[in-house]
Scaffold this motif. Structure first.
Motif, PDB file in Angstrom:
ATOM      1  N   ASN A   1       0.683  -1.319  -0.064  1.00  0.00           N
ATOM      2  CA  ASN A   1       0.260  -0.318   0.355  1.00  0.00           C
ATOM      3  C   ASN A   1       0.400   1.078  -0.184  1.00  0.00           C
ATOM      4  O   ASN A   1       0.450   2.093  -0.454  1.00  0.00           O
ATOM      5  N   GLU A   2       1.844   1.224   1.147  1.00  0.00           N
ATOM      6  CA  GLU A   2       2.520   2.553   1.115  1.00  0.00           C
ATOM      7  C   GLU A   2       3.637   2.417  -0.474  1.00  0.00           C
ATOM      8  O   GLU A   2       4.345   3.926  -0.875  1.00  0.00           O
ATOM      9  N   ASP A   3       3.312   1.310  -1.050  1.00  0.00           N
ATOM     10  CA  ASP A   3       4.340   1.802  -2.710  1.00  0.00           C
ATOM     11  C   ASP A   3       3.368   2.672  -4.036  1.00  0.00           C
ATOM     12  O   ASP A   3       3.638   2.639  -4.921  1.00  0.00           O
ATOM     13  N   ILE A   4       1.945   2.958  -3.617  1.00  0.00           N
ATOM     14  CA  ILE A   4       1.231   3.136  -4.268  1.00  0.00           C
ATOM     15  C   ILE A   4       1.345   4.731  -4.466  1.00  0.00           C
ATOM     16  O   ILE A   4       1.345   5.404  -3.292  1.00  0.00           O
ATOM     17  N   ILE A   5       1.287   5.609  -5.571  1.00  0.00           N
ATOM     18  CA  ILE A   5       1.700   7.137  -5.830  1.00  0.00           C
ATOM     19  C   ILE A   5       0.322   7.829  -5.667  1.00  0.00           C
ATOM     20  O   ILE A   5      -0.328   8.884  -5.088  1.00  0.00           O
ATOM     21  N   SER A   6      -0.952   7.153  -6.731  1.00  0.00           N
ATOM     22  CA  SER A   6      -1.817   7.246  -7.261  1.00  0.00           C
ATOM     23  C   SER A   6      -3.072   6.555  -6.874  1.00  0.00           C
ATOM     24  O   SER A   6      -2.437   5.499  -7.703  1.00  0.00           O
ATOM     25  N   LYS A   7      -4.475   7.170  -6.570  1.00  0.00           N
ATOM     26  CA  LYS A   7      -5.072   5.937  -6.794  1.00  0.00           C
ATOM     27  C   LYS A   7      -6.345   6.566  -7.951  1.00  0.00           C
ATOM     28  O   LYS A   7      -6.874   6.226  -7.901  1.00  0.00           O
ATOM     29  N   GLY A   8      -5.999   7.536  -8.034  1.00  0.00           N
ATOM     30  CA  GLY A   8      -7.148   8.427  -9.944  1.00  0.00           C
ATOM     31  C   GLY A   8      -6.358   8.230 -11.117  1.00  0.00           C
ATOM     32  O   GLY A   8      -6.813   8.827 -11.785  1.00  0.00           O
ATOM     33  N   PHE A   9      -5.942   6.933 -11.761  1.00  0.00           N
ATOM     34  CA  PHE A   9      -5.679   6.646 -13.033  1.00  0.00           C
ATOM     35  C   PHE A   9      -6.582   5.096 -13.577  1.00  0.00           C
ATOM     36  O   PHE A   9      -7.456   5.113 -12.611  1.00  0.00           O
ATOM     37  N   GLN A  10      -6.439   5.568 -14.661  1.00  0.00           N
ATOM     38  CA  GLN A  10      -7.521   4.696 -15.431  1.00  0.00           C
ATOM     39  C   GLN A  10      -6.969   3.740 -16.815  1.00  0.00           C
ATOM     40  O   GLN A  10      -4.984   4.433 -17.279  1.00  0.00           O
ATOM     41  N   GLY A  11      -7.296   2.214 -15.994  1.00  0.00           N
ATOM     42  CA  GLY A  11      -6.558   1.716 -17.400  1.00  0.00           C
ATOM     43  C   GLY A  11      -7.529   0.927 -17.814  1.00  0.00           C
ATOM     44  O   GLY A  11      -8.914   1.599 -18.045  1.00  0.00           O
ATOM     45  N   ARG A  12      -6.863   0.147 -18.864  1.00  0.00           N
ATOM     46  CA  ARG A  12      -7.775  -0.050 -19.974  1.00  0.00           C
ATOM     47  C   ARG A  12      -8.928  -1.122 -19.253  1.00  0.00           C
ATOM     48  O   ARG A  12     -10.004  -1.249 -20.065  1.00  0.00           O
ATOM     49  N   HIS A  13      -9.459  -1.712 -17.877  1.00  0.00           N
ATOM     50  CA  HIS A  13     -10.675  -2.376 -17.354  1.00  0.00           C
ATOM     51  C   HIS A  13     -11.331  -1.672 -16.165  1.00  0.00           C
ATOM     52  O   HIS A  13     -11.669  -2.397 -15.642  1.00  0.00           O
ATOM     53  N   GLY A  14     -10.986  -0.020 -16.379  1.00  0.00           N
ATOM     54  CA  GLY A  14     -11.635   0.590 -15.578  1.00  0.00           C
ATOM     55  C   GLY A  14     -10.116   1.609 -14.970  1.00  0.00           C
ATOM     56  O   GLY A  14      -9.254   1.312 -15.013  1.00  0.00           O
TER      57      GLY A  14
END
Length: 120
Positions: free
Chosen positions: A31-44
């Protein structure tokens, strides 16, 4: 001579919250390696990680993404070979350079596991 590769060596992470491959539950990131949770991928929705473990890189290719042209490579779990996202290798636009060397991991392709670690 046998051309088969030996089984991949897995890294096991220790943290309160670990993200794992949604297919085989190999450890991918903390969890501490996450920079952002606001990105979009191919599947959401997708997360931008600074580091990811237990992955293999696919071939490099140029893709036009929502934020412009990037050189990327798909990342796949080394255990089950499920594609879980991609790595940004090169960003053609200056405003996107911060993504270089970072990983997109798709929320639909992972599981979150919570661990109660003994403190002390």
């Amino acid at each position: 001579m046998d051309d088969q590769k030996p089984p991949a060596h897995q890294v096991y992470l220790t943290a309160d919250q670990i993200y794992t491959c949604g297919n085989c539950h190999a450890h991918l990131g903390r969890n501490e390696d996450i920079i952002s949770k606001g990105f979009q991928g191919r599947h959401g929705r997708a997360y931008l990680f600074k580091t990811v473990h237990n992955i293999a890189l696919g071939p490099k290719e140029d893709r036009v993404l929502m934020t412009g042209l990037h050189s990327v490579a798909d990342i796949a779990c080394i255990v089950c070979q499920s594609v879980v996202g991609w790595i940004y290798i090169y960003a053609f636009e200056d405003s996107q350079k911060y993504k270089e060397g970072k990983y997109i991991v798709e929320k639909a392709k992972i599981s979150k596991e919570n661990f109660w670690l003994q403190k002390g």
